[in-house]
Write a protein that holds these residues in place. Structure first.
Motif: not given
Length: 361
Positions: A149, A152-153, A208, A234-235, A238, A328, A353
Motif C-alpha cells: 500500500i 503504491s501510494t 494513508s 491520501s485518498l 488522489f 481503504y 490504492t
C-alpha cells in the motif's frame, strides 16, 4: 452533577444502540453500549467492577456507530473511554492493553516491531526526496503488514507530480492510547511527535491510514496544540489530482463491495468517487452505515473469538460481489485477512490504492 452521569440518565432504553453494535449482535446482546455506560456510576463511586463488567467496558471498538444513532446524544464512546481511564488508573485494565500501550510508548508501535524496518518498503523505483517539506506517513499496519500500500501510494503521488519524503523516525500515531484512556501518555506522545515532525521542517503530512489521519488532524490539537503542518488524507489527495487532470484513471469495468473505515465515515464518498473514476461499480454491504470490522480498541488482542465473529459479518458478504472487496483501512484489511486465514475462507480483497495504481499505469 457529573456531566457524563447526567448524560447516562438521559438514556431512554430505546435499543437503537443495540441494533447497530456488532459486538451486541454477535453476543446476543450480552454486551451492549447501554450496559457499558451504566457502569460509570459504580466506577465513580469507587466500587470494584466484577470481571464480566470489566470485559464489558473493553468489548468496544469505539467505532461510533452507537453515538450516531442515539436520539438523546449520549456520548457513549467518550464515556467508555473515561471508564477505561479509571480502570487503567486502578490497574484493572486487561494485561494485553497495558502491554500494547507500553509498546507504543517505548518502541513506537503496538507490536513492538523493529523500528529500523519500518521504512523497509522503500525501493529504488520510488521517487522520494529527503529535503521535501511534504512527508508520507504510512502508519503501523501498512509499514509492517501491507507495505505494498505504501509503495503504491508513492507511485501514484509520483505519477501526479508529487515527490514526498519518508519520516526517518516514524512512529505509531497513538490511537490505541486514546481509545484506552491513557490520556497523559497520549498527550506526551502527541507533543513529542508533533515537535519532531515540525523539527524536520515538514509542512504537509500525507497519511494513508484513516486512524492516523484522524488522530493527527483532530486529536493532536486537543491533546497538545494545532500542528504547524497540514494533515492530508491520501485518498483526498488522489481525488484532487484526478480533478486537476494530473491523474487519468482508465476504466476497469469491475463490480466490488467497499469495506468502509469507521474513523472517517463522513468522508466515505471519496473512495466511491475514486472507484467511479475507474469505471468500477459499487455494491453496498451495510447501506453506507458504520459497521466495524471488530478489531480496533483492543478487542482483537483481548477478545479474539468475539473479534473474529464480528469480522465474519463482513466476510460472509464477500461472496456476493463478482470482483471482490475494496478496503481503504489497512487495519480492517489486516484483521479481515487474518480471520479469513483462521477460518480457512478464501477472499478476494485489495486496498483501493492498489486498484487505482492499476488504473493509471
Amino acid at each position: 452533577m457529573d456531566e457524563d452521569l447526567l448524560a447516562v440518565d438521559y438514556c431512554i432504553d430505546c435499543g437503537k444502540c443495540y441494533d447497530v453494535c456488532h459486538i451486541s449482535k454477535v453476543t446476543d446482546n450480552k454486551y451492549t453500549p447501554k450496559s457499558k455506560i451504566m457502569l460509570l456510576q459504580k466506577l465513580l463511586d469507587g466500587d470494584e467492577l466484577e470481571e464480566e463488567e470489566i470485559n464489558d467496558v473493553y468489548l468496544s471498538t469505539r467505532c461510533g456507530a452507537c453515538d450516531d444513532v442515539c436520539p438523546m446524544n449520549v456520548p457513549i464512546t467518550n464515556i467508555i473511554q473515561r471508564e477505561r481511564e479509571i480502570l487503567a488508573q486502578q490497574g484493572k485494565e486487561p494485561a494485553r492493553t497495558t502491554q500494547i500501550c507500553r509498546n507504543i510508548i517505548e518502541a513506537g508501535s503496538p507490536g513492538r516491531k523493529d523500528a529500523s524496518t519500518r521504512n523497509s518498503w522503500v525501493t529504488d523505483e520510488l521517487k522520494l526526496d529527503d529535503t521535501s517539506d511534504v512527508a508520507y506517513m504510512a502508519g503501523c499496519w501498512i509499514a509492517f503488514a501491507h507495505q505494498d500500500i505504501a509503495s503504491s501510494t508513492i507511485k501514484i503521488l509520483n505519477a501526479g507530480g508529487i515527490t514526498p519524503r519518508t519520516i526517518p523516525e516514524e512512529k505509531c500515531c497513538g490511537l490505541f492510547l486514546i481509545d484506552n484512556g491513557h490520556h497523559e501518555e497520549a498527550k506526551e506522545h502527541a507533543r513529542t511527535y508533533v515537535e519532531y515532525l515540525e523539527g524536520l521542517g515538514i509542512k504537509k503530512v500525507i497519511a494513508s491510514c484513516p486512524g492516523c489521519y484522524t488522530v493527527l488532524k483532530e486529536e493532536y490539537p486537543k491533546l497538545f496544540r494545532e500542528p504547524e503542518f497540514e494533515v492530508i488524507y491520501s485518498l483526498s489527495l488522489f481525488e484532487q489530482l484526478i480533478d486537476e487532470g494530473k491523474l487519468s484513471p482508465k476504466r476497469l469495468d469491475k463490480t466490488v463491495s467497499v469495506r468502509d473505515a469507521c474513523a472517517i465515515m463522513e468522508m466515505s464518498d471519496i473512495p466511491r468517487k475514486l472507484l467511479s473514476s475507474m469505471g468500477v461499480e459499487v455494491r453496498e454491504m451495510f447501506d453506507r452505515k458504520t459497521a466495524c470490522c471488530g478489531g480496533p480498541g483492543g478487542v482483537k488482542p483481548n477478545f479474539p473469538e468475539i473479534s473474529s465473529k464480528v469480522a465474519m459479518l463482513t466476510i460472509e458478504q464477500f461472496k456476493d460481489t463478482p470482483d471482490g472487496t475494496v478496503s481503504y483501512c489497512p487495519f480492517c484489511y489486516h484483521h479481515l485477512e487474518n480471520v479469513c486465514q483462521e477460518k480457512d475462507v478464501e477472499i478476494k480483497m485489495q486496498d483501493i490504492t492498489q486498484l487505482l495504481l492499476k488504473s493509471i499505469l
